[in-house]
Design an enzyme around this catalytic site. Sequence first.
Site, PDB file in Angstrom:
ATOM      1  N   HIS A 109       0.825  -1.205   0.000  1.00 36.20           N
ATOM      2  CA  HIS A 109       0.000   0.000   0.000  1.00 36.20           C
ATOM      3  C   HIS A 109       0.860   1.257   0.000  1.00 36.20           C
ATOM      4  O   HIS A 109       1.223   1.751   1.070  1.00 36.20           O
ATOM      5  CB  HIS A 109      -0.916  -0.005   1.229  1.00 36.20           C
ATOM      6  CG  HIS A 109      -1.800  -1.211   1.310  1.00 36.20           C
ATOM      7  ND1 HIS A 109      -1.324  -2.467   1.654  1.00 36.20           N
ATOM      8  CD2 HIS A 109      -3.134  -1.375   1.107  1.00 36.20           C
ATOM      9  CE1 HIS A 109      -2.318  -3.338   1.641  1.00 36.20           C
ATOM     10  NE2 HIS A 109      -3.423  -2.717   1.315  1.00 36.20           N
ATOM     11  N   PRO A 136      -5.533  -5.267  10.928  1.00 31.49           N
ATOM     12  CA  PRO A 136      -6.974  -5.461  11.085  1.00 31.49           C
ATOM     13  C   PRO A 136      -7.560  -4.136  11.590  1.00 31.49           C
ATOM     14  O   PRO A 136      -7.163  -3.642  12.663  1.00 31.49           O
ATOM     15  CB  PRO A 136      -7.047  -6.586  12.125  1.00 31.49           C
ATOM     16  CG  PRO A 136      -5.779  -7.372  11.902  1.00 31.49           C
ATOM     17  CD  PRO A 136      -4.752  -6.302  11.629  1.00 31.49           C
ATOM     18  N   GLY A 151     -10.979   3.544   7.224  1.00 28.08           N
ATOM     19  CA  GLY A 151     -11.392   2.190   7.580  1.00 28.08           C
ATOM     20  C   GLY A 151     -11.506   2.036   9.085  1.00 28.08           C
ATOM     21  O   GLY A 151     -12.502   1.510   9.603  1.00 28.08           O
ATOM     22  N   HIS A 154      -4.236   2.944  -3.450  1.00 28.05           N
ATOM     23  CA  HIS A 154      -4.452   2.460  -2.086  1.00 28.05           C
ATOM     24  C   HIS A 154      -3.712   1.160  -1.816  1.00 28.05           C
ATOM     25  O   HIS A 154      -2.872   1.080  -0.944  1.00 28.05           O
ATOM     26  CB  HIS A 154      -5.953   2.279  -1.809  1.00 28.05           C
ATOM     27  CG  HIS A 154      -6.204   1.598  -0.497  1.00 28.05           C
ATOM     28  ND1 HIS A 154      -6.400   2.294   0.665  1.00 28.05           N
ATOM     29  CD2 HIS A 154      -6.231   0.279  -0.155  1.00 28.05           C
ATOM     30  CE1 HIS A 154      -6.539   1.436   1.666  1.00 28.05           C
ATOM     31  NE2 HIS A 154      -6.458   0.217   1.196  1.00 28.05           N
ATOM     32  N   ARG A 167     -16.524 -18.835  38.718  1.00 25.94           N
ATOM     33  CA  ARG A 167     -16.411 -17.366  38.653  1.00 25.94           C
ATOM     34  C   ARG A 167     -16.168 -16.789  40.052  1.00 25.94           C
ATOM     35  O   ARG A 167     -15.464 -15.796  40.217  1.00 25.94           O
ATOM     36  CB  ARG A 167     -17.653 -16.740  38.013  1.00 25.94           C
ATOM     37  CG  ARG A 167     -18.953 -17.029  38.735  1.00 25.94           C
ATOM     38  CD  ARG A 167     -20.124 -16.276  38.091  1.00 25.94           C
ATOM     39  NE  ARG A 167     -21.388 -16.687  38.684  1.00 25.94           N
ATOM     40  CZ  ARG A 167     -22.456 -15.904  38.807  1.00 25.94           C
ATOM     41  NH1 ARG A 167     -22.408 -14.660  38.367  1.00 25.94           N
ATOM     42  NH2 ARG A 167     -23.566 -16.341  39.349  1.00 25.94           N
ATOM     43  N   GLU A 193     -17.023  -5.090  24.309  1.00 21.34           N
ATOM     44  CA  GLU A 193     -16.138  -6.242  24.429  1.00 21.34           C
ATOM     45  C   GLU A 193     -14.957  -6.170  23.463  1.00 21.34           C
ATOM     46  O   GLU A 193     -13.839  -6.532  23.827  1.00 21.34           O
ATOM     47  CB  GLU A 193     -16.909  -7.544  24.187  1.00 21.34           C
ATOM     48  CG  GLU A 193     -18.032  -7.827  25.178  1.00 21.34           C
ATOM     49  CD  GLU A 193     -19.324  -7.093  24.864  1.00 21.34           C
ATOM     50  OE1 GLU A 193     -19.394  -6.434  23.794  1.00 21.34           O
ATOM     51  OE2 GLU A 193     -20.269  -7.163  25.659  1.00 21.34           O
ATOM     52  N   HIS A 221     -19.865 -17.708  32.746  1.00 21.34           N
ATOM     53  CA  HIS A 221     -21.089 -18.204  32.124  1.00 21.34           C
ATOM     54  C   HIS A 221     -20.713 -19.015  30.888  1.00 21.34           C
ATOM     55  O   HIS A 221     -21.136 -18.738  29.776  1.00 21.34           O
ATOM     56  CB  HIS A 221     -22.017 -17.031  31.774  1.00 21.34           C
ATOM     57  CG  HIS A 221     -22.508 -16.278  32.980  1.00 21.34           C
ATOM     58  ND1 HIS A 221     -21.659 -15.617  33.839  1.00 21.34           N
ATOM     59  CD2 HIS A 221     -23.747 -16.104  33.489  1.00 21.34           C
ATOM     60  CE1 HIS A 221     -22.366 -15.063  34.813  1.00 21.34           C
ATOM     61  NE2 HIS A 221     -23.630 -15.338  34.637  1.00 21.34           N
ATOM     62  N   HIS A 251     -27.067 -16.770  24.697  1.00 22.42           N
ATOM     63  CA  HIS A 251     -25.946 -16.492  25.594  1.00 22.42           C
ATOM     64  C   HIS A 251     -25.098 -17.726  25.899  1.00 22.42           C
ATOM     65  O   HIS A 251     -24.082 -17.608  26.574  1.00 22.42           O
ATOM     66  CB  HIS A 251     -26.476 -15.914  26.913  1.00 22.42           C
ATOM     67  CG  HIS A 251     -26.965 -14.497  26.809  1.00 22.42           C
ATOM     68  ND1 HIS A 251     -27.893 -14.101  25.873  1.00 22.42           N
ATOM     69  CD2 HIS A 251     -26.652 -13.376  27.510  1.00 22.42           C
ATOM     70  CE1 HIS A 251     -28.126 -12.809  26.006  1.00 22.42           C
ATOM     71  NE2 HIS A 251     -27.395 -12.339  26.992  1.00 22.42           N
TER      72      HIS A 251
END
Lengths: 683, 683
Positions: free
Chosen positions: B29, B118, B159, B264, B359, B418, B468, B480
């Site tokens: 690039h 990424p 991006g 690019h 936990r 998250e 969990h 979940h």
Amino acid sequence: MGYSDLDKLAVNTIRVLAVDATFKANSGHPGAPMGMAPVAHILFNKFMNFNPKNPDWVNRDRFVLSNGHGCMLQYALLHLFGYAISMDDLKSFRQVGSITPGHPESHDTPGVEVTTGPLGQGFANSVGLAIAQAHTAAVFNKPGYDLINNYTYCFFGDGCAMEGIASEAASLAGHLKLGNLIAIYDDNGISIDGDTKCAFTEDVSKRFEAYGWHTLEVKDGDNDWQAIEDAIKKAREVTDKPTMIKLRTTIGFGSKQQGTGGVHGSPLKEDDCKNVKKIFGFDPEQSFVVPQQVYDMYHKKAAEGAAMEQEWNQLFQKYASEYKAEHADLARRLTGKLPEGWEKSLPTYKPSDSAVASRKLSEAVLEKIHSVVPELLSGSADLTGSNNTRWKNAVDFQPPEYGIGDRSGRYIRYGVREHAMAAVMNGLAAYGTVIPASGTFLNFVSYAAGAVRLSALSHVRVIHVATHDSIGLGEDGPTHQPIETLSHFRALPNCMVWRPADGNETSAAYYSALTAKHTPSILALTRQNLPQLEGSSIEGALKGAYPVLEASNAALTLISTGSEVNICVDAATFLKKHGLTVRVVSVPCFEVFDSQDKAYKLKVLPDNVPILSVEAASTMGWERYAHEQFGLNRFGASGAYKDIYKKFEFTPEGISKRALATVDFYKGQPVRSPINRAFQQIL
Amino acid sequence: MGYSDLDKLAVNTIRVLAVDATFKANSGHPGAPMGMAPVAHILFNKFMNFNPKNPDWVNRDRFVLSNGHGCMLQYALLHLFGYAISMDDLKSFRQVGSITPGHPESHDTPGVEVTTGPLGQGFANSVGLAIAQAHTAAVFNKPGYDLINNYTYCFFGDGCAMEGIASEAASLAGHLKLGNLIAIYDDNGISIDGDTKCAFTEDVSKRFEAYGWHTLEVKDGDNDWQAIEDAIKKAREVTDKPTMIKLRTTIGFGSKQQGTGGVHGSPLKEDDCKNVKKIFGFDPEQSFVVPQQVYDMYHKKAAEGAAMEQEWNQLFQKYASEYKAEHADLARRLTGKLPEGWEKSLPTYKPSDSAVASRKLSEAVLEKIHSVVPELLSGSADLTGSNNTRWKNAVDFQPPEYGIGDRSGRYIRYGVREHAMAAVMNGLAAYGTVIPASGTFLNFVSYAAGAVRLSALSHVRVIHVATHDSIGLGEDGPTHQPIETLSHFRALPNCMVWRPADGNETSAAYYSALTAKHTPSILALTRQNLPQLEGSSIEGALKGAYPVLEASNAALTLISTGSEVNICVDAATFLKKHGLTVRVVSVPCFEVFDSQDKAYKLKVLPDNVPILSVEAASTMGWERYAHEQFGLNRFGASGAYKDIYKKFEFTPEGISKRALATVDFYKGQPVRSPINRAFQQIL
């Protein structure tokens, strides 16, 4: 105008049902339903068009509860309006076997449009529903036939507002100027950690304005019901932008703990349940009570909805006479069936055809079928030229005022927003008139994992075009080379991962993906060229696995996928010269192969022949089909792809070395095919 | 003040190096480096403190290239300043075996702080670096000892701006008022699909203001270098907010195709390379040329950086005399070693101790060790009470003005973000003075998959507390309940997935995670209570797998993890009564077990005993250790956890049924342990 005592009774009935159901389940989220009951009551009764007796009516308004943990709100509404959710269903909230699970699941519960709960997903789904509406309207509406004009309404909470997926979707919706999308933000200031101010102090309205949304605010969503009505009315009048209404509510309204984290995720205590009932004029000793006049009010609205659908059906009948082809097309789409004979357009290949990358083979499929499958909507997360997802004369789906497309366009520019893209596709598919496909690199389908999981759980037909599917992408290097990704999505239930080896297998992958009405597909495609195999066929590939090189008395079976199959065939030639006969099996799709009968599977992977798998990715999961596995349980490398394949020995020689080791290892040992199992898995 | 011809020459040298390297690699690039060369030159020469001879100096300014595809910009800078990147390294850009891969990898290349490419990851890493700076400063700075005062600078492109992870991180950074964070947005209007206007028309500055950022704009980043300098200067003056500078540049500045998508992601054509060199006063026939005066200029700056570190080292020495304990603590932290004897604080358990959810066992570990491991920073994505990640007297990391914590606080409220959380942790770990741990549900670690992958690739020590962890979470239901998640992360190289069965194993998981300097860990923990096992031990667990119930002449080995181990032990008792002797192996961590020697592994999984695996999740990957697999290759159900376990037969009876089937299936067959392999994997 104005709200009567009956309205109040209805709102409080919803609240008390949420209190009762969570208390009985000893689990669940009473707070959001209690706070959002007024807006839900007003929205459903004053604005929304729907027919509880036919939850599939195409022009119904769509409702999405993105804060899905508040699902007792939705279940209560659906019950009151007369959807097929009984009082017993409410009583078995969150119990095994019920249709009222802990978070709304579209596949299980009539009237639930999309599966929500994982935060932010519903918001992005609603953008997909709104795109589908705008597109379907552009394709089918005609002067005098405003067939498709429904709204999409979304409730979302602080959690959704914080999630990146919702940010991506909101930015896209603003760009696309989705005027029929109205999102209502339950600004109750409470999340699981308590006051949202511990982590979330941004100006949400300003952010949505930055995205190009119209924003409104209702300062007292608990008591100022007229303001709620006015805001929704205003939102509907703005047609060139989506609207976000920031609605200040009190979580757990009516509870002793209202306005605190205590009512978010736990049932009220028994005395508080009684207290709530007393405050709202209910008998504290009774549970699951719906006053008849509330049923009457809601059933009256339901009847109006049924009549509205009736009217619509008449209009659609009339449309048939004037717009025969369009009528037939829309009617067909609503059945989920593809046009008769579409599959004849799928390209087939002979071994003499030239070597082509499977991303280009995928493009060839789209080029051939786009005109015979008009419901197919393609797109990419800003990788159009790399994913090869756009047919030559495609039109972009855009607001016409940009001058770069229109609403009938079938190519969506998702931007660099993989997670939203996947969730928008779930919404598109849920609408019922389009089949979405879209591209990114396989490695970045991982960014969308949360949404792909819900594609599978929701049983929707979406196609993830996942190019650059291995170290074969070359120079971009380990940051872009998937290792764990195939294993990840193969482990996901109800998700087909296709990794075609050549042109025929790519056509098979599309056939399977497009005809699987209730299953999403990931098509893992190469950047590098692949030869057309001697033994490949669409029919074989559609069984999930089949021999591309058969040999009687073979000493070994090589089993492989995608770009490694032709190297296995070369390895077989190499080994033949050295006196070893091997057969080669291509397994483009684990999930499809698993669904074949045992006799077929044993024919493909027979007893008494050791099996070696070859795939340039994690070996995790290959033990299911192969006694020994050759793969890559480490990150890749940056370089020309041939150099990388050589470095990691994915060459005829490298495979042959391991083939010989495998044959040697099993010499003199009885070899049972891994198809033989001691017991069946629970499915 | 003002910019000389030498400055211009330096900027153009960077541009031409990027053109040469991408041309030689025939890949890469060039556009972003050519457009961002001026801002990089100004930032590195006029503002940044760093010593190329010691890239680990703790108070260096941090630079993150979030648009990592533009890495030739970074490699060129590092080379010019005299980091250990030679001209030959630039010439082998994107080749196998080079330290200049297609995207920057911190583990490979001196001077690269974090692994980027990424999109959005680097932006979120920079938020982590800035938090670590603010926290470390609050802990160690003293009057007269401004030891830690570095800035974090981040370049990001369109991006990154579109990615949800960056939105989450930006919102968090705004909330946390990270004054030493300066992010420069390369607003070049071009992404892979061409003009960003096809998908991205939002007002980015307004959005950042909504997050609480200070924003600035430079309208001509190509030519108005003074404006660039002024903006960075101003950004540094604002100490109570992070700053975003929107910098308008021309991608591929100097190329015939400047300002288009053509520059690019592809090298310039040969004639365009020559053209660029001509324009910039370079010999079109030569490549990889650096004028000596440019080296001189950059080396002078490098020498100043070395002197600055020298000064800092003297200050740190002086600090030792006044603040002995703090000096020792910081010096130790920089080695990556934990305090002597810290592990003595890990709790141990006897079988008679009560049953506790893992936990909660994790919480007990944190409660015990937080005071002896002061570099541990915990947190949660708005699930504090569910993840049990907060010790009792923890202080939140917050700007003090909120009155709910301070900068020395060791508990981060990440909000429902998250993906950003995981990437922020990567940045925290990369800073070098803290060890981050944070919680969400295991199912929602999938939202963070993109960042977890980079934890592994970057070799950073981060701990994902993933509670969990199965259908055992109960009523929240299939949305979940993870099914594919353990397989997914077990397939990820250099990532430890721990699923402890009880208290001792939970302590072992923490011991392993905290001492693994170069490997991230995911701790999969239950919501439901687990009994303390008779045969469990920290030592055994630290081998990855070990027998918790041994028996000579066993007819079967049950192998299991986490909450299913105790059910296997009960199944063994049940089977014993029916005349079958079975042994039970707990395998809390695949990755650690895989690294043991073969003799040990064969002792754990001996020949001639069939092996049945039991885990309430996908069976994908269990074939590596077990002849037969009992798992869940479908989605779960909403209900009380005991009902769900019963439904899916994860009970002593259900296991016993399959145990008998397995023994029966292998009767009379020779049984080779799956530890025996025909050949070694490439690692």
